[in-house]
Structure formats: C-alpha cells, structure tokens
Design a protein around this motif. Structure first.
Motif, PDB file in Angstrom:
ATOM      1  N   ARG A  67       0.886  -1.314  -0.007  1.00 55.53           N
ATOM      2  CA  ARG A  67       0.157   0.086   0.147  1.00 55.53           C
ATOM      3  C   ARG A  67       0.941   1.247  -0.033  1.00 55.53           C
ATOM      4  NH1 ARG A  67      -5.326  -0.654   0.627  1.00 55.53           N
ATOM      5  NH2 ARG A  67      -6.085  -2.504   1.223  1.00 55.53           N
ATOM      6  N   VAL A  68       0.341   2.221  -0.814  1.00 51.49           N
ATOM      7  CA  VAL A  68       1.314   3.480  -0.973  1.00 51.49           C
ATOM      8  C   VAL A  68       0.196   4.633  -0.822  1.00 51.49           C
ATOM      9  CG1 VAL A  68       2.903   4.778  -2.575  1.00 51.49           C
ATOM     10  CG2 VAL A  68       2.679   2.185  -2.572  1.00 51.49           C
ATOM     11  N   GLU A  69       0.783   5.672  -0.445  1.00 53.35           N
ATOM     12  CA  GLU A  69       0.151   7.111  -0.200  1.00 53.35           C
ATOM     13  C   GLU A  69      -0.238   7.395  -1.533  1.00 53.35           C
ATOM     14  OE1 GLU A  69       0.484  11.391   1.504  1.00 53.35           O
ATOM     15  OE2 GLU A  69       0.843   9.686   3.059  1.00 53.35           O
ATOM     16  N   CYS A  70      -1.549   7.765  -1.811  1.00 58.39           N
ATOM     17  CA  CYS A  70      -1.974   8.472  -3.240  1.00 58.39           C
ATOM     18  C   CYS A  70      -1.776   9.912  -2.730  1.00 58.39           C
ATOM     19  CB  CYS A  70      -3.726   8.103  -3.144  1.00 58.39           C
ATOM     20  SG  CYS A  70      -4.118   8.954  -4.477  1.00 58.39           S
ATOM     21  N   PRO A  71      -1.106  10.436  -4.103  1.00 57.24           N
ATOM     22  CA  PRO A  71      -0.793  11.708  -4.255  1.00 57.24           C
ATOM     23  C   PRO A  71      -1.889  12.726  -4.230  1.00 57.24           C
ATOM     24  CG  PRO A  71      -0.048  10.648  -6.085  1.00 57.24           C
ATOM     25  CD  PRO A  71      -0.587   9.599  -5.372  1.00 57.24           C
ATOM     26  N   ALA A  89      -0.954  -0.896  -4.596  1.00 57.53           N
ATOM     27  CA  ALA A  89      -0.249  -0.810  -5.843  1.00 57.53           C
ATOM     28  C   ALA A  89       0.277  -2.047  -6.437  1.00 57.53           C
ATOM     29  CB  ALA A  89       1.011   0.548  -5.694  1.00 57.53           C
ATOM     30  N   GLY A  90      -0.076  -2.225  -7.816  1.00 54.63           N
ATOM     31  CA  GLY A  90       0.356  -3.318  -8.457  1.00 54.63           C
ATOM     32  C   GLY A  90       1.707  -3.032  -9.272  1.00 54.63           C
ATOM     33  N   MET A  91       2.457  -4.042  -9.268  1.00 51.66           N
ATOM     34  CA  MET A  91       3.737  -3.573  -9.979  1.00 51.66           C
ATOM     35  C   MET A  91       3.463  -3.460 -11.601  1.00 51.66           C
ATOM     36  SD  MET A  91       6.446  -6.666  -8.177  1.00 51.66           S
ATOM     37  CE  MET A  91       7.725  -6.165  -9.477  1.00 51.66           C
ATOM     38  N   VAL A  92       4.523  -2.735 -11.908  1.00 53.04           N
ATOM     39  CA  VAL A  92       4.332  -2.368 -13.417  1.00 53.04           C
ATOM     40  C   VAL A  92       5.395  -3.098 -14.264  1.00 53.04           C
ATOM     41  CG1 VAL A  92       4.864  -0.433 -15.143  1.00 53.04           C
ATOM     42  CG2 VAL A  92       3.855   0.032 -12.876  1.00 53.04           C
ATOM     43  N   GLY A 142       4.918   1.021  -9.197  1.00 51.60           N
ATOM     44  CA  GLY A 142       3.697   0.445  -9.090  1.00 51.60           C
ATOM     45  C   GLY A 142       2.411   1.573  -9.775  1.00 51.60           C
ATOM     46  N   ARG A 143       1.303   0.681 -10.107  1.00 53.60           N
ATOM     47  CA  ARG A 143       0.438   1.711 -10.385  1.00 53.60           C
ATOM     48  C   ARG A 143      -0.789   1.402  -9.389  1.00 53.60           C
ATOM     49  NH1 ARG A 143      -0.921   3.639 -15.159  1.00 53.60           N
ATOM     50  NH2 ARG A 143       0.622   2.080 -16.461  1.00 53.60           N
ATOM     51  N   LEU A 144      -1.250   2.692  -8.915  1.00 51.69           N
ATOM     52  CA  LEU A 144      -2.392   2.613  -7.962  1.00 51.69           C
ATOM     53  C   LEU A 144      -3.489   2.114  -8.732  1.00 51.69           C
ATOM     54  CD1 LEU A 144      -1.827   6.102  -6.103  1.00 51.69           C
ATOM     55  CD2 LEU A 144      -1.279   3.947  -5.130  1.00 51.69           C
ATOM     56  N   TRP A 145      -4.293   1.327  -7.578  1.00 54.26           N
ATOM     57  CA  TRP A 145      -5.574   1.038  -8.024  1.00 54.26           C
ATOM     58  C   TRP A 145      -6.606   1.994  -8.108  1.00 54.26           C
ATOM     59  CZ3 TRP A 145      -7.564  -4.341  -7.147  1.00 54.26           C
ATOM     60  CH2 TRP A 145      -6.776  -5.559  -7.389  1.00 54.26           C
ATOM     61  N   ARG A 146      -7.418   1.815  -8.877  1.00 52.28           N
ATOM     62  CA  ARG A 146      -8.649   2.819  -9.091  1.00 52.28           C
ATOM     63  C   ARG A 146      -9.500   3.112  -7.718  1.00 52.28           C
ATOM     64  NH1 ARG A 146     -13.289   4.698  -9.044  1.00 52.28           N
ATOM     65  NH2 ARG A 146     -13.916   2.934  -8.062  1.00 52.28           N
ATOM     66  N   HIS A 147      -9.762   4.195  -7.367  1.00 55.00           N
ATOM     67  CA  HIS A 147     -10.526   4.315  -5.995  1.00 55.00           C
ATOM     68  C   HIS A 147     -11.142   5.815  -5.992  1.00 55.00           C
ATOM     69  CE1 HIS A 147      -6.292   6.366  -5.547  1.00 55.00           C
ATOM     70  NE2 HIS A 147      -7.056   7.100  -4.788  1.00 55.00           N
TER      71      HIS A 147
END
Length: 86
Positions: free
Chosen positions: A3-7, A15-18, A25-30
C-alpha cells in the motif's frame, strides 16, 4: 500488494507492480474521499487513481535454499533404496 499513499487524496491504496519496472507500481482505481458530498451517486475516480508511484520495497526475485545433496538423495530414496515414480 503493498500500500502506497495516493498523491491525490493521501489515503493508503494498493499498488500493483508495473511490467519492466520492479520498483514502480500503479495505484488501484479508487473514489475520492469527498465523493458523496460533491458528486452524489456518480462514479468518479480520484485524481491519483492509476498513477505510477514508487513502491516502498523494490521487487526481489524469490530465492530457494540449497539443500545438501546428501539430504536430497535420502529423501528421494525409498525405504529399500528404491526411488518413487510419482
């Protein structure tokens, strides 16, 4: 997934790996936190959704422990010195 802080909203999002970039990583849609007040029932994504971010720990390759050859031979050999087929 880490889990990563959303900017955009500063929440902790998975966040899933790219591919090709193990440290990214790419953040999941939220949804944004203020969605109900501003947008009602409309589906609206946070501005930080799907953004590429740095992952907290770089991707590492899985490593296996090397077993002694003697231990391996003992495991493979059956009680009468035979080897299991299946």
């Amino acid at each position: 997934m880490p889990r990563v802080e959303c900017p955009g909203c500063a929440r902790q999002i998975a966040a899933g790996m790219v591919a090709g970039a193990p440290s990214k990583g790419r953040l999941w849609r939220h949804d944004p936190t203020e969605r109900p007040e501003l947008f009602g029932d409309a589906l609206v994504s946070c501005t930080g959704s799907l953004e590429i971010v740095d992952l907290p720990t770089p991707g590492v390759q899985l490593e296996f422990d090397q077993a002694d050859e003697l231990e391996l031979e003992e495991e493979l050999a059956g009680p009468m010195g035979t080897m299991a087929l299946f």
